[in-house]
Design an enzyme around this catalytic site. Structure first.
Site, PDB file in Angstrom:
ATOM      1  CD  GLU A  80       3.215   9.832 -17.454  1.00 40.16           C
ATOM      2  OE1 GLU A  80       2.148  10.455 -17.640  1.00 40.16           O
ATOM      3  OE2 GLU A  80       4.233  10.033 -18.128  1.00 40.16           O
ATOM      4  CB  CYS A 139      -5.084   7.748 -17.007  1.00 43.98           C
ATOM      5  SG  CYS A 139      -4.061   6.884 -18.200  1.00 43.98           S
ATOM      6  N   GLY A 158      -0.561   6.883 -11.092  1.00 46.86           N
ATOM      7  CA  GLY A 158      -1.707   6.783 -10.192  1.00 46.86           C
ATOM      8  C   GLY A 158      -2.475   8.082 -10.163  1.00 46.86           C
ATOM      9  CB  SER A 159      -5.062   9.262  -7.852  1.00 49.21           C
ATOM     10  OG  SER A 159      -4.341   9.184  -6.637  1.00 49.21           O
ATOM     11  CD  GLU A 185      -8.953  10.322 -13.176  1.00 51.12           C
ATOM     12  OE1 GLU A 185      -8.505  10.370 -12.018  1.00 51.12           O
ATOM     13  OE2 GLU A 185      -8.294   9.872 -14.134  1.00 51.12           O
ATOM     14  N   GLY A 190       0.817  -1.207   0.000  1.00 47.90           N
ATOM     15  CA  GLY A 190       0.000   0.000   0.000  1.00 47.90           C
ATOM     16  C   GLY A 190       0.849   1.255   0.000  1.00 47.90           C
TER      17      GLY A 190
HETATM   18  P1  NAD Z   1      -3.711   5.681  -6.443  1.00 39.91           P
HETATM   19  O1  NAD Z   1      -2.972   6.944  -6.588  1.00 39.91           O
HETATM   20  O2  NAD Z   1      -4.621   5.530  -5.286  1.00 39.91           O
HETATM   21  O3  NAD Z   1      -2.705   4.428  -6.360  1.00 39.91           O
HETATM   22  C1  NAD Z   1      -1.716   4.214  -7.348  1.00 39.91           C
HETATM   23  C2  NAD Z   1      -0.530   3.485  -6.721  1.00 39.91           C
HETATM   24  O4  NAD Z   1       0.108   4.349  -5.790  1.00 39.91           O
HETATM   25  C3  NAD Z   1      -0.907   2.239  -5.927  1.00 39.91           C
HETATM   26  O5  NAD Z   1       0.111   1.282  -6.102  1.00 39.91           O
HETATM   27  C4  NAD Z   1      -0.942   2.748  -4.492  1.00 39.91           C
HETATM   28  O6  NAD Z   1      -0.711   1.721  -3.559  1.00 39.91           O
HETATM   29  C5  NAD Z   1       0.201   3.741  -4.510  1.00 39.91           C
HETATM   30  N1  NAD Z   1       0.100   4.839  -3.543  1.00 39.91           N
HETATM   31  C6  NAD Z   1      -1.009   5.445  -3.075  1.00 39.91           C
HETATM   32  N2  NAD Z   1      -0.683   6.437  -2.228  1.00 39.91           N
HETATM   33  C7  NAD Z   1       0.675   6.478  -2.187  1.00 39.91           C
HETATM   34  C8  NAD Z   1       1.623   7.294  -1.492  1.00 39.91           C
HETATM   35  N3  NAD Z   1       1.245   8.268  -0.670  1.00 39.91           N
HETATM   36  N4  NAD Z   1       2.945   7.044  -1.677  1.00 39.91           N
HETATM   37  C9  NAD Z   1       3.355   6.072  -2.517  1.00 39.91           C
HETATM   38  N5  NAD Z   1       2.504   5.255  -3.185  1.00 39.91           N
HETATM   39  C10 NAD Z   1       1.174   5.466  -3.016  1.00 39.91           C
HETATM   40  O7  NAD Z   1      -4.461   5.493  -7.828  1.00 39.91           O
HETATM   41  P2  NAD Z   1      -5.643   4.508  -8.213  1.00 39.91           P
HETATM   42  O8  NAD Z   1      -6.919   5.135  -7.788  1.00 39.91           O
HETATM   43  O9  NAD Z   1      -5.355   3.142  -7.808  1.00 39.91           O
HETATM   44  O10 NAD Z   1      -5.513   4.568  -9.811  1.00 39.91           O
HETATM   45  C11 NAD Z   1      -6.303   5.344 -10.579  1.00 39.91           C
HETATM   46  C12 NAD Z   1      -5.656   6.680 -10.878  1.00 39.91           C
HETATM   47  O11 NAD Z   1      -4.463   6.492 -11.639  1.00 39.91           O
HETATM   48  C13 NAD Z   1      -6.545   7.553 -11.728  1.00 39.91           C
HETATM   49  O12 NAD Z   1      -6.481   8.876 -11.260  1.00 39.91           O
HETATM   50  C14 NAD Z   1      -5.923   7.448 -13.096  1.00 39.91           C
HETATM   51  O13 NAD Z   1      -6.200   8.514 -13.963  1.00 39.91           O
HETATM   52  C15 NAD Z   1      -4.481   7.341 -12.786  1.00 39.91           C
HETATM   53  N6  NAD Z   1      -3.749   6.744 -13.901  1.00 39.91           N
HETATM   54  C16 NAD Z   1      -2.877   7.504 -14.621  1.00 39.91           C
HETATM   55  C17 NAD Z   1      -2.222   6.964 -15.721  1.00 39.91           C
HETATM   56  C18 NAD Z   1      -1.256   7.777 -16.551  1.00 39.91           C
HETATM   57  O14 NAD Z   1      -0.436   7.196 -17.231  1.00 39.91           O
HETATM   58  N7  NAD Z   1      -1.320   9.095 -16.525  1.00 39.91           N
HETATM   59  C19 NAD Z   1      -2.453   5.641 -16.073  1.00 39.91           C
HETATM   60  C20 NAD Z   1      -3.365   4.906 -15.316  1.00 39.91           C
HETATM   61  C21 NAD Z   1      -3.989   5.463 -14.216  1.00 39.91           C
END
Ligand code: NAD
Length: 485
Positions: free
Chosen positions: A252, A286, A230-231, A380, A210
């Site tokens: 990203e 995304c 991620g987000s 989003e 996590g």
């Molecule tokens: P999220 O940010 O909650 O999690 C993504 C990853 O980050 C997971 O592995 C999570 O465990 C980890 N994480 C979360 N908080 C963290 C922290 N404080 N420090 C380090 N790691 C942490 O994202 P999600 O909701 O699982 O995924 C969806 C999001 O990802 C959407 O916003 C989507 O647009 C984005 N996304 C972007 C791209 C791109 O290439 N731009 C591609 C796919 C998804």
């Protein structure tokens, strides 16, 4: 079977071995049924520290190997993805809820990422520079050492391998931290394939975990570059933490991408693009089309046909029936989607199709007359929702399309030069004229601007070399020079 659970069940991939983690074990849950498909190890910061030591040690030997040997591992990994495509896809369908075409596409991209990366070890790794002094001066590209890859649940295979493959090819070791909800598709499959491909032990470590494990990677001194997908809120935290620790973070992040339908568009074609852009993979991409901006001349026709199309799209378990939409990943993601739909309807939009769910199956939803200040327009959603907004004049469209994000953009028009001129006024990392907003190819630079990311790119040799190496200035001279004192 490459994913035979005997090796990975209950384990992480640490120090070149499948072994228990100090963070314990978590269930691998099938979103379509709630069934438990298996167990993976859960990493905590102590596992990350151990992985970082082991990876740093292994990296030196890997970087020193002759380049054809590194390339051969990457080629073999690509072949293994092709040979085991059905098995890897099966996990993607069951664990992520992907429909089979999506799962097949992800394995294809994974294979291509490995082949693209296989071309990197033999590339020239620097430049010779003119010097004012009698010396040989060069900018030499060197591996950064250990790269930390943090990937999300939604397209876990592609979003992990697109950094893992080039980072390895360029002589780095990698610690991969997939989202624990999709750790088999986004982590175990990659670790197993590189293990079989002959990657030396320790060069790839795979730790489902996590935010605590992610943050431990960002702060560990031996992890020199972070590749985070991620987000936007989590990306901001990762960026801030990386800044404090003076390390490079490629971010990203999220998107809220517009598909603009100009008045000369063929409505049937535009509706096909629109439906795919918003509903493919349940809108959990995304690059998903988050806003449909449609010229008033074609608007009524467009919304009527899009609503009819959405209402006819089958939703269900992609492992047992032929559906267009599978389940969402979990109740949190579903409720987030539903909150935005209900709040936008309360703000004046019409729910022209969908707007309801059973279990994790959210129906393809069309919102029409979406006000520009409503949540469906500004946020989003990350669910299968097509918010449609009418525009009157070509003069307002660029301002309407621009927002804080800047990942992808689609423009539908018979006049491609006009489409390109319009795209120039809307800053995004990706634009497709006469297509919807979702696309991915291993050789193409992928990334966003604004709240979608730091403007760095993955994909294509130039972008990957920038992301996963650093430059060292090296000079050599036959004799030491003299100095004034
Ligand atoms: P999220 O940010 O909650 O999690 C993504 C990853 O980050 C997971 O592995 C999570 O465990 C980890 N994480 C979360 N908080 C963290 C922290 N404080 N420090 C380090 N790691 C942490 O994202 P999600 O909701 O699982 O995924 C969806 C999001 O990802 C959407 O916003 C989507 O647009 C984005 N996304 C972007 C791209 C791109 O290439 N731009 C591609 C796919 C998804």
């Amino acid at each position: 079977m490459i994913l035979d659970s005997a090796s990975w069940q209950g384990n992480v991939f640490l120090g070149g071995k499948w072994s228990p983690s100090s963070g314990g074990v978590i269930d691998v849950v099938e979103p379509a049924t709630g069934n438990v498909l298996g167990h993976v190890g859960l990493a905590d910061p102590a596992d990350v520290a151990q992985a970082a030591e082991s990876a740093a040690e292994a990296q030196r030997g890997w970087a020193a190997l002759p380049h054809p040997q590194r390339a051969a591992v990457l080629r073999r990994a690509g072949q293994l993805f092709a040979e085991h495509a059905d098995e890897v896809s099966w996990w993607n369908i069951r664990e992520v809820g992907a429909i089979p075409p999506m799962a097949g596409f992800a394995v294809h991209v994974a294979e291509q990422e490995c082949y693209e990366a296989a071309g990197l070890p033999s590339r020239p790794y620097g430049e010779l520079l003119p010097s004012e002094e009698p010396r040989l001066s060069m900018a030499r590209r060197v591996p950064v050492g250990v790269v930390g890859v943090i990937s999300p649940f939604n397209v876990p295979l592609i979003l992990s391998i697109r950094s893992v493959a080039p980072a390895l090819a360029l002589g780095n070791a990698v610690i991969l931290k997939p989202d624990p909800r999709t750790a088999v598709t986004g982590g175990v499959s990659i670790a197993r394939i590189f293990e079989e491909a002959g990657l030396p032990p320790g060069v790839l470590q795979m730790l489902p975990g996590g935010a605590d494990a992610g943050e431990a990677m960002v702060t560990h001194p031996l992890v020199r570059v972070i590749s985070f997908t991620g987000s936007t809120p989590a990306g901001r935290k990762v960026g801030a933490l990386a800044g404090q620790h003076l390390k490079r973070a490629h971010l990203e992040l999220g998107g809220n991408n517009a598909l603009i339908v100009l008045e000369d568009a063929d409505v049937d074609q535009a509706v096909t693009l629109a439906a795919f852009g918003s509903f493919f993979h349940q809108g959990q991409i995304c690059m998903t089309t988050g806003r449909h901006l449609v010229h008033e001349r074609v608007y009524d026709d467009f919304v009527e046909r899009l609503a009819a199309k959405a209402a006819g799209l089958p939703v269900g378990d992609p492992a047992t029936s032929e559906v267009a939409l599978g389940p969402m990943i979990d109740a949190g993601q579903r409720d987030h989607t539903h909150d935005i739909v209900t709040s936008t309807a309360a703000a004046g939009a019409v729910v022209a199709a969908g707007g309801s769910f059973e279990d994790l199956f959210y129906r393809a939803t069309v919102l029409t007359g979406v006000p520009v200040e409503s949540r469906a327009f500004t946020e989003e959603i990350f669910g299968p929702v097509a918010p449609v907004t009418r525009f009157r004049s070509a003069d307002d469209i660029a301002a309407l399309a621009r927002n804080e994000y800047g990942l992808s953009l689609g423009i539908v028009t018979k006049d491609v030069m006009r489409g390109l001129a319009l795209a120039d006024k809307i800053p995004t990392g990706i634009v497709h004229i006469n297509d919807q907003t979702i696309s991915d190819e291993a050789n193409s630079p992928f990334g966003g601007v604004g709240a979608s990311g730091t403007g760095s790119r993955f994909g294509g040799a130039a972008a990957n070399v920038d992301a996963f190496t650093e430059t060292r200035w090296v000079t050599m001279r036959a004799e030491p020079p003299g100095y004034p004192f």
